[in-house]
Design a protein around this motif. Structure first.
Motif, PDB file in Angstrom:
ATOM      1  N   LYS A  12       0.822  -1.219   0.000  1.00 39.31           N
ATOM      2  CA  LYS A  12       0.000   0.000   0.000  1.00 39.31           C
ATOM      3  C   LYS A  12       0.855   1.269   0.000  1.00 39.31           C
ATOM      4  O   LYS A  12       0.438   2.298  -0.527  1.00 39.31           O
ATOM      5  N   ARG A  13       2.039   1.187   0.570  1.00 41.97           N
ATOM      6  CA  ARG A  13       2.946   2.340   0.544  1.00 41.97           C
ATOM      7  C   ARG A  13       3.549   2.546  -0.844  1.00 41.97           C
ATOM      8  O   ARG A  13       3.755   3.676  -1.270  1.00 41.97           O
ATOM      9  N   TYR A  14       3.832   1.473  -1.535  1.00 41.21           N
ATOM     10  CA  TYR A  14       4.463   1.564  -2.862  1.00 41.21           C
ATOM     11  C   TYR A  14       3.464   1.841  -3.983  1.00 41.21           C
ATOM     12  O   TYR A  14       3.822   2.433  -5.000  1.00 41.21           O
ATOM     13  N   GLU A  15       2.251   1.388  -3.820  1.00 39.60           N
ATOM     14  CA  GLU A  15       1.285   1.390  -4.913  1.00 39.60           C
ATOM     15  C   GLU A  15       0.986   2.772  -5.526  1.00 39.60           C
ATOM     16  O   GLU A  15       1.002   2.891  -6.758  1.00 39.60           O
ATOM     17  N   PRO A  16       0.709   3.827  -4.761  1.00 40.27           N
ATOM     18  CA  PRO A  16       0.381   5.106  -5.407  1.00 40.27           C
ATOM     19  C   PRO A  16       1.496   5.630  -6.317  1.00 40.27           C
ATOM     20  O   PRO A  16       1.243   6.030  -7.464  1.00 40.27           O
ATOM     21  N   LYS A  17       2.723   5.607  -5.827  1.00 39.32           N
ATOM     22  CA  LYS A  17       3.858   6.075  -6.630  1.00 39.32           C
ATOM     23  C   LYS A  17       4.051   5.166  -7.844  1.00 39.32           C
ATOM     24  O   LYS A  17       4.313   5.643  -8.951  1.00 39.32           O
ATOM     25  N   TYR A  18       3.914   3.869  -7.632  1.00 37.57           N
ATOM     26  CA  TYR A  18       4.078   2.902  -8.722  1.00 37.57           C
ATOM     27  C   TYR A  18       3.072   3.163  -9.835  1.00 37.57           C
ATOM     28  O   TYR A  18       3.432   3.238 -11.014  1.00 37.57           O
ATOM     29  N   ARG A  19       1.805   3.297  -9.466  1.00 39.09           N
ATOM     30  CA  ARG A  19       0.771   3.534 -10.485  1.00 39.09           C
ATOM     31  C   ARG A  19       1.011   4.846 -11.236  1.00 39.09           C
ATOM     32  O   ARG A  19       0.832   4.914 -12.448  1.00 39.09           O
ATOM     33  N   THR A  20       1.422   5.871 -10.522  1.00 37.68           N
ATOM     34  CA  THR A  20       1.716   7.153 -11.168  1.00 37.68           C
ATOM     35  C   THR A  20       2.858   7.004 -12.165  1.00 37.68           C
ATOM     36  O   THR A  20       2.764   7.479 -13.302  1.00 37.68           O
ATOM     37  N   GLU A  21       3.935   6.339 -11.739  1.00 38.12           N
ATOM     38  CA  GLU A  21       5.081   6.162 -12.634  1.00 38.12           C
ATOM     39  C   GLU A  21       4.739   5.289 -13.834  1.00 38.12           C
ATOM     40  O   GLU A  21       5.174   5.573 -14.949  1.00 38.12           O
ATOM     41  N   ILE A  22       3.979   4.227 -13.621  1.00 36.79           N
ATOM     42  CA  ILE A  22       3.565   3.367 -14.742  1.00 36.79           C
ATOM     43  C   ILE A  22       2.705   4.160 -15.715  1.00 36.79           C
ATOM     44  O   ILE A  22       2.899   4.108 -16.931  1.00 36.79           O
ATOM     45  N   ASN A  23       1.756   4.922 -15.191  1.00 36.82           N
ATOM     46  CA  ASN A  23       0.853   5.688 -16.061  1.00 36.82           C
ATOM     47  C   ASN A  23       1.567   6.794 -16.824  1.00 36.82           C
ATOM     48  O   ASN A  23       1.104   7.203 -17.885  1.00 36.82           O
ATOM     49  N   HIS A  24       2.684   7.290 -16.302  1.00 38.00           N
ATOM     50  CA  HIS A  24       3.443   8.330 -16.984  1.00 38.00           C
ATOM     51  C   HIS A  24       4.581   7.774 -17.839  1.00 38.00           C
ATOM     52  O   HIS A  24       5.326   8.543 -18.447  1.00 38.00           O
ATOM     53  N   SER A  25       4.702   6.463 -17.890  1.00 36.64           N
ATOM     54  CA  SER A  25       5.730   5.846 -18.729  1.00 36.64           C
ATOM     55  C   SER A  25       5.425   6.142 -20.187  1.00 36.64           C
ATOM     56  O   SER A  25       4.287   6.034 -20.633  1.00 36.64           O
ATOM     57  N   ARG A  26       6.467   6.514 -20.905  1.00 36.83           N
ATOM     58  CA  ARG A  26       6.284   6.909 -22.301  1.00 36.83           C
ATOM     59  C   ARG A  26       6.468   5.758 -23.282  1.00 36.83           C
ATOM     60  O   ARG A  26       6.043   5.860 -24.431  1.00 36.83           O
ATOM     61  N   ASN A  27       7.155   4.714 -22.846  1.00 37.10           N
ATOM     62  CA  ASN A  27       7.380   3.580 -23.742  1.00 37.10           C
ATOM     63  C   ASN A  27       7.505   2.301 -22.922  1.00 37.10           C
ATOM     64  O   ASN A  27       7.531   2.344 -21.691  1.00 37.10           O
ATOM     65  N   THR A  28       7.600   1.192 -23.632  1.00 37.36           N
ATOM     66  CA  THR A  28       7.625  -0.105 -22.970  1.00 37.36           C
ATOM     67  C   THR A  28       8.885  -0.307 -22.131  1.00 37.36           C
ATOM     68  O   THR A  28       8.848  -0.998 -21.117  1.00 37.36           O
ATOM     69  N   VAL A  29       9.978   0.309 -22.526  1.00 38.82           N
ATOM     70  CA  VAL A  29      11.223   0.185 -21.761  1.00 38.82           C
ATOM     71  C   VAL A  29      11.074   0.855 -20.392  1.00 38.82           C
ATOM     72  O   VAL A  29      11.534   0.327 -19.375  1.00 38.82           O
ATOM     73  N   GLU A  30      10.417   2.004 -20.361  1.00 38.01           N
ATOM     74  CA  GLU A  30      10.173   2.685 -19.091  1.00 38.01           C
ATOM     75  C   GLU A  30       9.258   1.849 -18.195  1.00 38.01           C
ATOM     76  O   GLU A  30       9.459   1.795 -16.980  1.00 38.01           O
ATOM     77  N   VAL A  31       8.260   1.204 -18.770  1.00 37.56           N
ATOM     78  CA  VAL A  31       7.355   0.348 -17.999  1.00 37.56           C
ATOM     79  C   VAL A  31       8.156  -0.759 -17.331  1.00 37.56           C
ATOM     80  O   VAL A  31       8.010  -1.021 -16.132  1.00 37.56           O
ATOM     81  N   GLU A  32       9.019  -1.396 -18.103  1.00 35.93           N
ATOM     82  CA  GLU A  32       9.858  -2.465 -17.564  1.00 35.93           C
ATOM     83  C   GLU A  32      10.738  -1.946 -16.431  1.00 35.93           C
ATOM     84  O   GLU A  32      10.859  -2.586 -15.384  1.00 35.93           O
ATOM     85  N   GLY A  33      11.328  -0.780 -16.618  1.00 35.48           N
ATOM     86  CA  GLY A  33      12.190  -0.196 -15.599  1.00 35.48           C
ATOM     87  C   GLY A  33      11.451   0.122 -14.311  1.00 35.48           C
ATOM     88  O   GLY A  33      11.940  -0.166 -13.221  1.00 35.48           O
TER      89      GLY A  33
END
Length: 119
Positions: A12-33
């Motif tokens: 629950k502590r990681y999830e908000p930041k994780y979802r924000t970063e995933i949603n702002h990923s510009r390409n598949t490489v960023e998603v993987e990272g």
């Protein structure tokens, strides 16, 4: 019956930041990272030792969309915790979010690139 440990408070502590970063990923490489870094950070906190993102592999087209390298699988503490907790389910949920974003970005990469150029 064996005792089941839960790490949902850490999730629950990681999830908000994780979802924000995933949603702002510009390409598949960023998603993987984002996925591998988040899982590595989560495992580091759970295990109490530094886990590097290169120990996790994101495989979006596979039945299980991630795997762990031998360097992590050989750790006895990792095996004990993974087998006796909800850690697998947590990582499954994180990988599902990453996999959906990966699919979305891989469908129309030229459209994604156009959006990036406009910003």
């Amino acid at each position: 019956m064996s005792m089941q440990n839960s790490y949902s408070t850490i999730e629950k502590r990681y999830e908000p930041k994780y979802r924000t970063e995933i949603n702002h990923s510009r390409n598949t490489v960023e998603v993987e990272g984002v996925f591998t870094m988040t899982v590595a950070d989560l495992l580091s906190e759970v295990l109490g030792e530094k886990i590097y993102s290169d120990a996790i592999v994101f495989k979006p087209q596979s039945p299980c969309s991630y795997e762990f390298k031998d360097s992590l699988l050989e750790k006895e503490r990792f095996k004990e915790i993974f087998d006796s907790s909800d850690l697998g389910a947590i990582i499954d949920r994180l990988s599902l979010v990453a996999e959906h974003r990966h699919i979305h970005l891989s469908k129309l990469p030229e459209k994604t690139n156009l959006k990036i150029k406009r910003h």
